[in-house]
Design a protein around this motif. Structure first.
Motif, mmCIF file in Angstrom:
data_model
loop_
_atom_site.group_PDB
_atom_site.id
_atom_site.type_symbol
_atom_site.label_atom_id
_atom_site.label_comp_id
_atom_site.label_asym_id
_atom_site.label_seq_id
_atom_site.Cartn_x
_atom_site.Cartn_y
_atom_site.Cartn_z
ATOM 1 N N MET A 192 52.490 13.030 -24.981
ATOM 2 C CA MET A 192 51.619 13.739 -25.897
ATOM 3 C C MET A 192 52.440 14.664 -26.802
ATOM 4 N N ALA A 193 53.474 15.293 -26.233
ATOM 5 C CA ALA A 193 54.351 16.164 -27.020
ATOM 6 C C ALA A 193 55.100 15.364 -28.076
ATOM 7 N N ARG A 194 55.521 14.150 -27.729
ATOM 8 C CA ARG A 194 56.237 13.309 -28.695
ATOM 9 C C ARG A 194 55.327 12.923 -29.867
ATOM 10 N N VAL A 195 54.081 12.589 -29.561
ATOM 11 C CA VAL A 195 53.143 12.222 -30.625
ATOM 12 C C VAL A 195 52.871 13.428 -31.523
ATOM 13 N N MET A 196 52.662 14.598 -30.935
ATOM 14 C CA MET A 196 52.412 15.799 -31.723
ATOM 15 C C MET A 196 53.585 16.106 -32.648
ATOM 16 N N ALA A 197 54.795 16.045 -32.107
ATOM 17 C CA ALA A 197 55.979 16.344 -32.909
ATOM 18 C C ALA A 197 56.136 15.337 -34.034
ATOM 19 N N CYS A 198 55.885 14.075 -33.742
ATOM 20 C CA CYS A 198 56.002 13.016 -34.747
ATOM 21 C C CYS A 198 55.013 13.257 -35.893
ATOM 22 N N LEU A 199 53.801 13.642 -35.559
ATOM 23 C CA LEU A 199 52.804 13.927 -36.586
ATOM 24 C C LEU A 199 53.177 15.171 -37.396
ATOM 25 N N CYS A 200 53.732 16.168 -36.721
ATOM 26 C CA CYS A 200 54.072 17.419 -37.399
ATOM 27 C C CYS A 200 55.162 17.221 -38.449
ATOM 28 N N VAL A 201 56.122 16.351 -38.178
ATOM 29 C CA VAL A 201 57.243 16.184 -39.109
ATOM 30 C C VAL A 201 56.956 15.129 -40.173
ATOM 31 N N THR A 235 59.538 18.590 -29.732
ATOM 32 C CA THR A 235 58.938 17.934 -28.563
ATOM 33 C C THR A 235 59.213 18.740 -27.303
ATOM 34 N N THR A 236 60.446 19.185 -27.152
ATOM 35 C CA THR A 236 60.837 19.964 -25.974
ATOM 36 C C THR A 236 60.047 21.263 -25.883
ATOM 37 N N VAL A 237 59.867 21.944 -27.010
ATOM 38 C CA VAL A 237 59.107 23.198 -27.009
ATOM 39 C C VAL A 237 57.654 22.952 -26.608
ATOM 40 N N ASP A 239 79.488 26.413 -25.807
ATOM 41 C CA ASP A 239 79.568 26.637 -27.247
ATOM 42 C C ASP A 239 78.658 25.667 -27.979
ATOM 43 N N ARG A 240 77.443 25.573 -27.469
ATOM 44 C CA ARG A 240 76.414 24.703 -28.044
ATOM 45 C C ARG A 240 75.162 25.533 -28.320
ATOM 46 N N PRO A 241 74.274 25.079 -29.233
ATOM 47 C CA PRO A 241 72.999 25.772 -29.425
ATOM 48 C C PRO A 241 72.152 25.706 -28.151
ATOM 49 N N THR A 242 71.398 26.760 -27.888
ATOM 50 C CA THR A 242 70.513 26.765 -26.721
ATOM 51 C C THR A 242 69.516 25.612 -26.786
ATOM 52 N N SER A 243 69.051 25.281 -28.003
ATOM 53 C CA SER A 243 68.081 24.196 -28.151
ATOM 54 C C SER A 243 68.651 22.862 -27.680
ATOM 55 N N THR A 244 69.962 22.672 -27.849
ATOM 56 C CA THR A 244 70.592 21.422 -27.407
ATOM 57 C C THR A 244 70.513 21.287 -25.896
ATOM 58 N N VAL A 245 70.821 22.366 -25.194
ATOM 59 C CA VAL A 245 70.786 22.345 -23.728
ATOM 60 C C VAL A 245 69.344 22.213 -23.246
ATOM 61 N N THR A 246 68.422 22.956 -23.858
ATOM 62 C CA THR A 246 67.012 22.892 -23.466
ATOM 63 C C THR A 246 66.472 21.478 -23.616
ATOM 64 N N ARG A 247 66.741 20.878 -24.769
ATOM 65 C CA ARG A 247 66.254 19.518 -25.031
ATOM 66 C C ARG A 247 66.860 18.529 -24.037
ATOM 67 N N GLU A 248 68.150 18.664 -23.767
ATOM 68 C CA GLU A 248 68.841 17.764 -22.852
ATOM 69 C C GLU A 248 68.221 17.806 -21.458
ATOM 70 N N VAL A 249 67.925 19.013 -20.977
ATOM 71 C CA VAL A 249 67.372 19.168 -19.626
ATOM 72 C C VAL A 249 65.938 18.662 -19.565
ATOM 73 N N MET A 250 65.116 19.044 -20.547
ATOM 74 C CA MET A 250 63.701 18.704 -20.498
ATOM 75 C C MET A 250 63.444 17.215 -20.653
ATOM 76 N N ARG A 251 64.297 16.519 -21.398
ATOM 77 C CA ARG A 251 64.068 15.088 -21.577
ATOM 78 C C ARG A 251 64.674 14.270 -20.447
ATOM 79 N N ASN A 252 65.341 14.947 -19.504
ATOM 80 C CA ASN A 252 65.986 14.233 -18.405
ATOM 81 C C ASN A 252 65.602 14.807 -17.043
#
Length: 247
Positions: free
Chosen positions: A109-118, A97-99, A32-45
């Motif tokens: 590189m994904a973290r830097v891109m996301a940081c710049l985007c927001v 970042t996960t996407v 009962d969680r958003p799919t993005s939560t699970v995706t982010r959790e897996v990809m960052r670990n």
């Protein structure tokens, strides 16, 4: 729908779901969680093949501890920019970042891109990125060099002669066109193989089909990017219902 951080039990359920070959959406539904939560959790670990619940839980605790240490002591937290929910912004940045990572961009590189985007300015200095991402200057330098080589960021000097890294609107157009041209190069190389392998042979026919497919896709992308480029420089229009509310 429950909010807040994942519990250790939930992480164990994620690990079991991955072991059973379940899709992120199905694991999220069971929690009962958003799919993005699970995706982010897996990809960052570690990703789906290396995810371990116990390691992921300890890593999250360490990150939380580092954030608390980095918070200014004895001073009030700065007010939210534009009234934004700071935690929601942080969560979105992690999701973005996960996407990026799922689409082949390395993690830093994904973290830097996301940081710049927001960021509202769309540009940050190396020291600002170091502070926001809590990483070493060397990590930022390596990430920016990669993104620059891919046409995903550009460099410029500000009034203080500091180098700033920019992810402006036109970067997306340039990146899309560069990617399509790279695909055209693959098509051309495949077509060269037709003569080497002998026209009419099964391998040569396969390469010719690959070349024709890639030609068509790449040319379509470049044409579409040229036609849609102005969208990147046009202010979004307000929804119709929003206009009605102001009458």
């Amino acid at each position: 729908m429950p909010g807040g951080r994942l519990s250790q039990q939930e992480r164990q359920q994620i690990a079991l779901g991955l072991a059973d070959g379940l899709a992120y959406a199905e694991i999220a539904r069971r929690l009962d969680r958003p799919t993005s939560t699970v995706t982010r959790e897996v990809m960052r670990n570690g990703g789906p093949t290396a995810y371990r619940a116990d390691l992921a839980h300890r890593a999250t605790e360490r990150r939380s501890h580092r954030r608390r240490q980095a918070a200014p002591r004895g001073a009030e937290a700065p007010p939210p920019v534009h009234g934004r929910d700071t935690e929601a912004v942080r969560e979105f940045e992690e999701t973005l970042t996960t996407v990026f990572m799922q689409n082949g961009t390395p993690k830093m590189m994904a973290r830097v891109m996301a940081c710049l985007c927001v960021s509202d300015t769309g540009s940050l200095t190396a020291s600002e990125l170091v502070g926001r991402l809590q990483v070493s200057p060397a990590s930022i330098s390596k990430a920016v060099a990669f993104l620059d080589s891919q046409g995903l960021v550009r460099r410029e000097r500000d009034d203080a002669r500091r180098e700033r890294y920019v992810i402006d609107d036109d970067v997306w157009y340039q990146s899309m066109v560069a990617s399509a041209r790279g695909t055209l190069q693959v098509a051309e190389t495949a077509r060269q193989g037709v003569a080497v392998l002998g026209s009419g042979t099964p391998a040569a026919e396969r390469l010719e089909n690959i070349a024709r497919f890639l030609d068509y896709i790449s040319e379509s992308i470049i044409r579409a990017a040229d036609q849609a480029r102005e969208v990147l420089h046009t202010a979004p229009t307000a929804p119709a219902d929003a206009d009605a509310d102001t009458e």
